[in-house]
Every structure is written in structure tokens, then in C-alpha cells.
Design an enzyme around this catalytic site. Structure first.
Site, PDB file in Angstrom:
ATOM      1  N   HIS A  82       0.826  -1.223   0.000  1.00 42.70           N
ATOM      2  CA  HIS A  82       0.000   0.000   0.000  1.00 42.70           C
ATOM      3  C   HIS A  82       0.854   1.265   0.000  1.00 42.70           C
ATOM      4  O   HIS A  82       0.491   2.276   0.601  1.00 42.70           O
ATOM      5  CB  HIS A  82      -0.973   0.009   1.184  1.00 42.70           C
ATOM      6  CG  HIS A  82      -1.931  -1.134   1.187  1.00 42.70           C
ATOM      7  ND1 HIS A  82      -3.090  -1.135   0.443  1.00 42.70           N
ATOM      8  CD2 HIS A  82      -1.894  -2.321   1.838  1.00 42.70           C
ATOM      9  CE1 HIS A  82      -3.737  -2.284   0.632  1.00 42.70           C
ATOM     10  NE2 HIS A  82      -3.021  -3.021   1.463  1.00 42.70           N
ATOM     11  N   ASN A 128     -10.359  -3.700   1.499  1.00 35.48           N
ATOM     12  CA  ASN A 128      -9.987  -3.614   0.088  1.00 35.48           C
ATOM     13  C   ASN A 128     -11.219  -3.329  -0.763  1.00 35.48           C
ATOM     14  O   ASN A 128     -12.353  -3.346  -0.265  1.00 35.48           O
ATOM     15  CB  ASN A 128      -9.350  -4.932  -0.382  1.00 35.48           C
ATOM     16  CG  ASN A 128      -7.959  -5.155   0.182  1.00 35.48           C
ATOM     17  OD1 ASN A 128      -7.238  -4.220   0.494  1.00 35.48           O
ATOM     18  ND2 ASN A 128      -7.574  -6.414   0.320  1.00 35.48           N
ATOM     19  N   TYR A 187      -0.171  -4.755  11.309  1.00 34.48           N
ATOM     20  CA  TYR A 187      -0.432  -3.395  10.854  1.00 34.48           C
ATOM     21  C   TYR A 187       0.134  -2.351  11.818  1.00 34.48           C
ATOM     22  O   TYR A 187       0.801  -1.404  11.411  1.00 34.48           O
ATOM     23  CB  TYR A 187      -1.931  -3.176  10.655  1.00 34.48           C
ATOM     24  CG  TYR A 187      -2.423  -3.664   9.311  1.00 34.48           C
ATOM     25  CD1 TYR A 187      -2.236  -4.993   8.929  1.00 34.48           C
ATOM     26  CD2 TYR A 187      -3.076  -2.822   8.425  1.00 34.48           C
ATOM     27  CE1 TYR A 187      -2.676  -5.457   7.709  1.00 34.48           C
ATOM     28  CE2 TYR A 187      -3.516  -3.281   7.190  1.00 34.48           C
ATOM     29  CZ  TYR A 187      -3.313  -4.597   6.833  1.00 34.48           C
ATOM     30  OH  TYR A 187      -3.738  -5.053   5.624  1.00 34.48           O
TER      31      TYR A 187
END
Length: 496
Positions: free
Chosen positions: A59, A137, A347
Site C-alpha cells: 500500500h 480492500n 499493521y
């Protein structure tokens, strides 16, 4: 006539010192050498050397916009409180500030936005109870169902470590050994794999979460964002034409739409399922390579999100914005989804590496100003404030009889699912890797199906024959025509 220079603020260093000469270093004579005590130069050049924080591994290319989420006060036809005590959903018309980052996954920071790739759809809600991140997504499923395989799937999709280009042989070598990826591949290599822009795509939470109400009752939930602009996708040829002259067409489109007041919006919907194993289904509801059938688990509207403000600075609000699947508020919880649990560590961990241990002190990541942050965390790189500790700076621990912070009121009902079983390293039982991929193939419009086959043939044509044969076998398990058409394009015989 007044001097324009006289109206300008004075240039200073980061220390606030006025800069009297920003054109030359201090040197021994006009020719040099330069001296080491050029503080302004050293501050300026050392900051320049560090202007780029490490690029996201995935990303890396993305664009941020801000806006608000307005709740309906209901989930479908029922009060929101039936399913969750999360405050942002409870009353009709309640507005919550949001920041959204759309992104591609595999390419670097300056790669093309017209490439075939999943699009990240990450939403940060700044709620009354602090931040909630819904990180998903534009496609409803993922390649793998166990987080231990995440580095492998990304390595396969990233450039070859020797040739530094995406190699189809590497990609399909991995996918041919990963049958659960057939559903995602069928989505990705259809036109849905290249959205026309960020405004004309849906979003999905992908993983399964839980909602918990005031009574401590929980349900499983999947999140869906429905574009109010409609869905529009690109073929390979259309994408190539855009990429020939423009790498950032999707960011440009979103920025310009907001600037002219054409503010895009998405309706948030949820699917709800009782929190058990559902043996009547031919798949596991926690499997992120599967979708829940909408005729059995209908989409229930929850609220509307509108993006109405662009960023003021890309570095501060895009490069430094940080999302995490573990960022939840009261009334919204994890499920036992194995992929979700792995993402929850990864994350936030990557944000601490990229941006630093105090990334949550940055304005773009911090909760709203009216939400107080009270912790005993301290120190680390780039710490520029001390969180509230209850008024006594000497007490940075809990419990204390002197001062400090107290635990939150536990009067709410905690959801306590029963979990039992042996500790194992094992796949889920109901894998059913091919049924939904085949269903997706059969329900596509003819032109999308033709495009899917063409795209598969083009890339598989660059692969070793044994990989071609294995992929064709997988496609044939999904749907006979799927496998046959790809095989014909490759000049292969279809094996039963």
C-alpha cells in the site's frame, strides 16, 4: 510602492532562530573550505536527508481525503442498539469525522494507479470513544486464509529479487500451490481488478468481525461500502492508455472531484450472522477467501460516508497516516478469524517501524481533541508530549494509592465466547476452495468473463508449462468452461 519582501514572515531555523543568509555557507574565504559549525546548513541538509519516511511494504501508493460518516441510527430495519453499543451508530443523523486512504497494494510509492492490483480501502473513524479503523480492500475476498502465509503471497506478487520485475511465473507458481486463491484471482483478473478510479469502486472489510450490544450479546459481521457513484472498471487496454501519460490518475480524479464540490459518498452496509460455526454452510464463515451469500445474509444499511475535504499536506496526512485492524471501539470486536488476528499485530507493528513508536501523537493519527488520551506510556523517538496521567507527573504506573490513572468502569457486559480445542497447526475443515470462484465466473457478464480469460492467458503464457497445467486444473475445478477456455488460449489439453 511597498516592498513585497517586507510583508513576508522571517525565515528561521527549527529552533526559531532568524536566518540572515540562506544563500551561502560560512567558509574560510569565498572559495572555502566550509566549516563544520554551519548550524543552519547542517539542520537544513540533515532534515532534507530524512524527508522520506520508509515506504510502506504494501500500500505504498495511496491518496487520502477527509469527510464524515452520518449514521442512520438503524441497522437495516432494526435499531442499531439491537446489535451493537458502539456510540457512532446509535442515533439517526449522528456525524463522525473520517479520514480515508485509497491505495494500490504491490507497487511502490511512485508506481501507476492503473495497474491490476487490489485497492486498499482504509477508513479511520474519529468517534466519541476514540478511533476506529476499518481496514479493507475494494474486492471482497483475499488470496490466503492464514496470516502465516502473508509474507509469502506478497513476496510472490512483488518484483523478483534478481530481475526486479513482477514475474508471472513467480506469481502463479505460488498461486498454483494455494487453491484458496482461485476466488480472489477470478475477481482480480476480471475488470474489477482495475477500478476506473477510487470514487467508482466498492469497499469491503474482507475479514469477519463481531458486534456486541449493551447486554453483552455478540454477532458476526462483515462490512461493505457501496459506491454511490456506481462501479466502473478498466480493461488492460484502457489502463495502458492512461498509464502512458499519467501515473496518478485516480488520486487526481478524487482530488479534483472534491475541489469542485462533487463530493463522493459510500453507503456502509453490514451482513450479520449468529456467532457460531454454522455447519449448514459449505464454507467456514471466518474464511476470508469466501463471501457470505447475500440472499441468506442480506446487506443492511447502517449509514453514509461523504468525503468533502482534501489533505493540506501529502506527507503529514498521507505518508504518516497509520491504520490498524486492532483499532476498535466499545461495541465492535474481533472475531476468531485467523487472518484478522495476524493482521492486527502486523499493521500496528509496521507503523511503529515506519513512523516511529509515537506515531499516534501525530495529528493525523490522534483521536479527536475532545477525546482525552490518558496513558502511562512515555519516551521513544519523536515524543513531543506526555499523555495525561491524572495530574501527578511523578506517578506513571497503575495501580497507585497516591495519584495516577484508574481502570475504566467495568459495568458494561463483556462478550465472552466459549473457545475450546487442542492447540494445533491445521487448516480449517470446510475449505471448499473452488465453488465460489466458479459461481463468480458464471455470474459475470460475458464481456467481463472474456476479459478474465484473456488476462489469464496473457500472463500464464509467460509461465512454465507445468505451472500453466496446474492453474488450468484449478480453474477446471472452479468451472469446466473456465478451465477449458484458459487451456485453449494456452494451447493445452484439459485434464479431468
Amino acid at each position: 510602492m511597498s516592498d513585497p519582501q517586507a510583508r513576508k514572515p522571517t525565515l528561521t531555523t527549527r529552533q526559531g532562530h532568524p536566518v540572515h543568509n540562506n544563500q551561502q555557507q560560512r567558509t574560510v574565504g569565498s572559495r572555502g573550505p566550509a566549516t563544520l559549525e554551519n548550524y543552519h546548513f547542517l539542520e537544513k541538509i540533515s532534515h532534507f536527508d530524512r524527508e522520506r519516511i520508509p515506504e510502506r511494504v504494501v500500500h505504498a501508493r495511496g491518496f487520502v481525503a477527509h469527510g464524515e460518516f452520518e449514521a442512520y441510527g438503524t441497522i437495516g430495519d432494526e435499531p442499531a442498539s439491537t446489535y451493537t453499543r458502539a456510540k457512532l451508530f446509535q442515533s439517526r443523523g449522528k456525524k463522525t469525522p473520517v479520514s480515508v486512504r485509497f491505495s494500490t497494494v504491490i507497487g511502490g510509492r511512485d508506481s501507476s494507479e492503473a495497474t491490476r492490483d487490489p485497492r486498499g480501502f482504509a477508513v479511520k473513524f474519529r468517534t466519541d470513544d476514540g478511533n476506529w479503523d476499518l481496514v479493507g480492500n475494494n474486492l471482497p475476498v483475499f488470496f490466503i486464509r492464514d496470516a502465516i502465509k502473508f509474507p509469502d503471497v506478497i513476496h510472490a506478487l512483488k518484483p523478483d529479487p534478481v530481475t526486479f520485475r513482477q514475474e508471472p511465473n513467480r506469481i502463479f507458481d505460488f498461486m498454483s500451490h494455494t487453491p484458496e486463491s482461485m476466488h480472489m484471482l477470478t475477481w482480480l483478473f476480471s475488470p474489477r481488478g482495475i477500478p476506473a478510479n477510487y470514487r467508482r469502486q466498492d469497499g469491503f472489510g474482507v475479514n469477519t468481525y463481531r458486534m456486541v450490544n449493551a447486554a453483552g450479546e455478540g454477532v458476526l459481521v462483515k462490512y461493505h461500502w457501496k459506491s454511490q457513484q456506481g462501479i466502473e472498471s478498466l480493461t488492460e487496454e484502457q489502463a495502458a492508455a492512461i498509464q502512458a501519460t499519467e501515473l496518478g490518475h485516480a488520486s487526481k480524479d478524487l482530488y479534483e472531484a472534491i475541489e469542485r464540490g462533487d463530493c463522493p459518498s459510500w453507503q456502509l452496509n453490514v451482513q450479520i450472522m449468529s456467532d457460531d460455526e454454522h455447519p449448514e454452510l459449505d464454507f467456514d464463515p471466518l474464511d476470508d477467501t469466501k463471501t457470505w451469500p447475500e440472499d441468506v445474509f442480506p446487506l443492511r444499511p447502517v449509514g453514509m460516508m461523504t468525503l468533502n475535504r482534501n489533505v493540506g499536506n501529502v506527507h503529514n496526512e498521507n505518508e504518516q497516516i497509520a491504520f490498524g485492524t486492532g483499532v476498535l471501539v466499545d461495541g465492535l470486536e474481533f472475531s476468531d478469524d485467523k487472518m484478522l488476528v495476524g493482521r492486527t499485530f502486523s499493521y500496528s507493528d509496521t507503523q511503529r517501524y515506519r513512523v516511529g513508536p509515537n506515531y499516534l501523537q501525530l495529528p493525523v493519527n490522534a483521536p479527536r481533541p475532545d477525546v482525552q488520551v490518558n496513558t502511562n506510556q512515555d519516551g521513544g523517538q519523536m515524543s513531543y508530549r506526555v499523555d495525561n496521567r491524572g495530574g501527578n507527573p511523578h506517578v506513571n504506573f497503575e495501580p497507585s494509592s497516591v495519584a495516577g490513572l484508574a481502570e475504566a468502569d467495568e459495568s458494561y457486559r463483556e462478550y465472552r465466547p466459549h473457545v475450546s480445542g487442542q492447540l494445533v497447526r491445521a487448516p480449517i475443515e470446510r475449505q471448499n476452495n473452488y465453488a465460489q470462484a466458479g459461481e463468480r465466473f458464471r455470474t459475470m457478464p460475458d464481456w467481463e468473463r472474456d476479459d478474465l480469460v484473456k488476462n489469464m492467458v496473457k500472463l500464464l503464457g509467460q509461465c512454465d508449462k507445468h505451472i500453466q497445467e496446474k492453474m488450468v486444473w484449478h480453474f477446471s475445478q472452479c468451472d469446466e468452461a473456465y478451465g477449458r477456455r484458459v487451456a485453449e488460449g494456452l494451447g493445452l489439453a484439459v485434464s479431468a
